[in-house]
Design a protein around this motif. Structure first.
Motif, short mmCIF file in Angstrom:
data_model
loop_
_atom_site.label_atom_id
_atom_site.label_comp_id
_atom_site.label_asym_id
_atom_site.label_seq_id
_atom_site.Cartn_x
_atom_site.Cartn_y
_atom_site.Cartn_z
N ARG A 134 0.89 -1.25 0.10
CA ARG A 134 0.17 -0.12 0.07
C ARG A 134 0.85 1.23 0.11
N VAL A 135 0.13 2.37 -0.38
CA VAL A 135 1.09 3.68 -0.87
C VAL A 135 0.69 4.89 0.09
N VAL A 136 1.54 5.68 0.74
CA VAL A 136 1.40 6.72 1.34
C VAL A 136 2.28 7.62 0.48
N ALA A 137 1.75 8.62 -0.11
CA ALA A 137 2.87 9.66 -0.64
C ALA A 137 3.21 10.85 0.24
N PHE A 138 4.42 11.28 0.10
CA PHE A 138 5.02 12.21 0.76
C PHE A 138 5.52 13.33 -0.14
N TRP A 139 5.05 14.46 0.32
CA TRP A 139 5.49 15.79 -0.47
C TRP A 139 6.62 16.76 0.49
N PRO A 140 7.87 16.70 0.12
CA PRO A 140 8.86 17.52 1.08
C PRO A 140 8.85 19.06 0.84
N ALA A 141 8.19 19.52 -0.18
CA ALA A 141 8.52 20.83 -0.64
C ALA A 141 7.13 21.65 -0.12
N ALA A 142 6.96 22.83 -0.44
CA ALA A 142 5.79 23.58 -0.24
C ALA A 142 4.75 23.12 -0.75
N ASN A 209 0.47 14.32 -10.89
CA ASN A 209 -1.05 14.15 -10.57
C ASN A 209 -1.53 13.15 -10.71
N LYS A 210 -1.35 12.38 -11.62
CA LYS A 210 -2.03 11.02 -11.89
C LYS A 210 -1.56 9.70 -10.93
N GLN A 211 -0.27 9.73 -10.58
CA GLN A 211 0.30 8.91 -9.59
C GLN A 211 -0.36 9.06 -8.10
N LEU A 212 -0.45 10.19 -7.89
CA LEU A 212 -1.14 10.59 -6.51
C LEU A 212 -2.37 10.13 -6.57
N LYS A 213 -3.35 10.36 -7.68
CA LYS A 213 -4.77 10.09 -7.77
C LYS A 213 -5.01 8.52 -7.75
N ASP A 214 -3.97 8.14 -8.46
CA ASP A 214 -4.38 6.64 -9.00
C ASP A 214 -3.82 5.46 -7.83
N HIS A 215 -3.01 5.99 -6.92
CA HIS A 215 -1.95 5.14 -6.09
C HIS A 215 -2.14 5.35 -4.53
N ALA A 216 -2.06 6.69 -4.21
CA ALA A 216 -1.90 6.96 -2.82
C ALA A 216 -3.14 6.80 -2.10
N GLU A 217 -3.30 6.23 -0.98
CA GLU A 217 -4.16 6.18 -0.01
C GLU A 217 -4.23 7.48 1.04
N MET A 218 -3.04 7.84 1.04
CA MET A 218 -3.00 9.19 1.80
C MET A 218 -1.66 9.85 1.31
N SER A 219 -1.77 11.20 1.46
CA SER A 219 -0.92 12.15 0.97
C SER A 219 -0.30 13.05 2.28
N VAL A 220 0.86 13.15 2.57
CA VAL A 220 1.17 14.08 3.80
C VAL A 220 2.44 15.04 3.32
N GLY A 221 2.57 15.93 4.13
CA GLY A 221 3.64 16.83 3.47
C GLY A 221 4.28 17.43 4.61
N ASN A 222 5.40 17.95 4.51
CA ASN A 222 6.38 18.73 5.49
C ASN A 222 6.11 20.19 5.71
#
Length: 459
Positions: A134-142, A209-222
């Protein structure tokens, strides 16, 4: 019952490795098993730096396993050429990651249940799905940067950029109230190196955009709500869990690529409160020799104590003789190191301001410690981050290059004096520090979002 085994995969750059290493420590503290997957080159740098500063035991004893896979480039190729790096890793790393997952299981490691992957490594989400991970996406930038990526179709429709990402009009735009304005010439994907590499970088950005929408169950950022309220209104599905910070004692290694020079903390201890100008341009910026000397002379001109991070590759043909002579000229007042524990430096009472390239990781570290900024962006998203500091939060100023593109020594001296002497900037930085700390404290928005992340990973 043992908690899940998580693979953590950063984009191969220091400003991406550090926040994901912070997050990994926090996940280990919550009982998870973490395997941190760097490229082979970055892995070797991290291990060598840990050994040089005696931090290897702290990391391995802390429950983070280090693993590595090739990035697809030859040993002698330039990994600061982002288009070349991205082209290589998107083609070669998926197969290597598949083999790593298979080999870890064959060696008796628990099966990975989750991947927490950098959004810029979205190809890894597709690999994960093949293995039922399973996938959680992490966004390290603004988050504002991701919002701009999200709105690329609208920017094309409005005629601001063409379908290749290049500006059609030279103008400043603002996506939403509370977000920093940005000039069309300073879009991230057009400022990452030579123009011929731009299509590779733009394609990577568009695919996010597509990879986040298709695969990530949650997206978190710093990031944190108070820092980017406007951006979070546009992207309510990105949960801020920052500013990420794992260790008040600064004992947990954050994956530095160079050994930390620990002498600088003792040197700071001997300086008066809020007197030191701290100067650091991250891991990627390279100055030409003329700009490098103007910076050096400008620091001398300020008449203030300064701590300056000069990586071995910071300027082409850096003369050891010149550097030695400069050391002698500023001895007692200035200190030059090749790398340091930036978090420890920014938390120090002696630091008066941060002359920074405004990488997001550095920006969050400065904000969390209430340090005023003098912004000197180098490339990619650093112009956007500068606009947050100078235009939205108003916790610092920016340097202005002259007609030749050079920031002169007089400009540096003048701006340092303005930043250090401005009581309103200092007060706003202090208030912002309070907001950042409230967000990560019990009951704060980042604290609650992190709990949501832990609950998901525990399923």
């Amino acid at each position: 019952m043992a908690k899940a085994h998580i693979l953590v995969l950063p984009f191969p750059a220091q400003g991406h490795v550090t926040p994901l290493m912070e997050l990994s420590h926090l996940l280990v503290d919550h009982g998870f098993e973490v395997t941190f997957v760097n490229t082979e080159v970055d892995h070797a740098l991290v291990v060598a730096a840990l050994r040089a500063s005696g931090g290897e035991a702290a990391l391995l004893g802390g429950g983070i396993h280090l693993a590595s896979i090739p990035d697809g480039l030859a040993d002698d190729e330039d990994r600061k050429d982002l288009s070349k790096l991205i082209d290589a890793f998107t083609r070669h790393m998926p197969g290597h990651l598949e083999r790593l997952i298979v080999n870890m299981e064959a060696a008796g490691r628990p099966r990975a249940k989750w991947i927490v992957g950098d959004v810029s490594m979205g190809w890894s989400f597709e690999v994960a799905k093949k293995f039922g991970i399973r996938v959680v996406a992490f966004w390290p930038a603004a988050t504002a940067g991701l919002a701009i990526v999200h709105k690329i179709p609208k920017l094309i429709e409005d005629g601001l950029i063409d379908d290749k990402g290049w500006p059609r009009r030279q103008e400043t735009f603002q996506l939403a109230p509370g977000m920093p304005p940005l000039h069309t010439s300073q879009l991230t994907w057009n400022n990452a190196g030579p123009p011929e590499g731009q299509p590779i970088i733009f394609n990577l950005v568009v695919s996010q955009n597509k990879q986040l929408k298709d695969h990530a169950e949650m997206s978190v950022g710093n990031s944190f709500h108070d820092a980017e309220d406007g951006a979070f209104k546009l992207l309510p599905n990105i949960l801020p869990i920052g500013p990420l910070f794992a260790d008040r004692e600064f004992r947990k290694p954050v994956g530095n690529f160079l050994p930390e020079d620990k002498r600088c903390i003792k040197w700071l201890d001997a300086q008066p409160d809020r007197s030191v100008v701290y100067v650091a341009f991250g891991s990627m910026a390279i100055f030409d020799p003329r700009q490098f000397e103007e910076l050096a002379e400008g620091l001398k001109l300020t008449g203030r104590p300064f701590l300056w991070v000069v990586r071995p590759d910071f300027t082409a043909g850096l003369s050891k003789a010149w550097l030695h002579e400069f050391h002698q000229r500023v001895a007692g007042r200035g200190m030059v190191v090749s790398w340091c524990s930036q978090q420890q430096v920014l938390a120090h009472r002696a630091v008066a301001c941060f002359v920074s390239h405004c990488g997001w990781n550095s920006t969050m570290e400065g904000v969390r410690n209430g340090v005023p900024f003098l912004c000197w962006p180098y490339f990619v998203d650093q112009y956007l981050d500068r606009n947050y500091v100078t235009g939205v939060w108003r916790t610092g100023l920016a340097v202005s290059p002259n007609a030749d593109g050079i920031v002169t020594k007089e400009e540096l001296r003048s701006k340092v004096e303005q930043v250090v002497g401005d009581a309103e900037i200092r007060e706003r930085a202090r208030l912002f520090r309070g907001a950042a700390r409230r967000c990560v404290s019990e009951g704060g928005s980042s604290y609650e979002n992190f709990k949501k992340l832990v609950n998901l990973l525990s399923e």
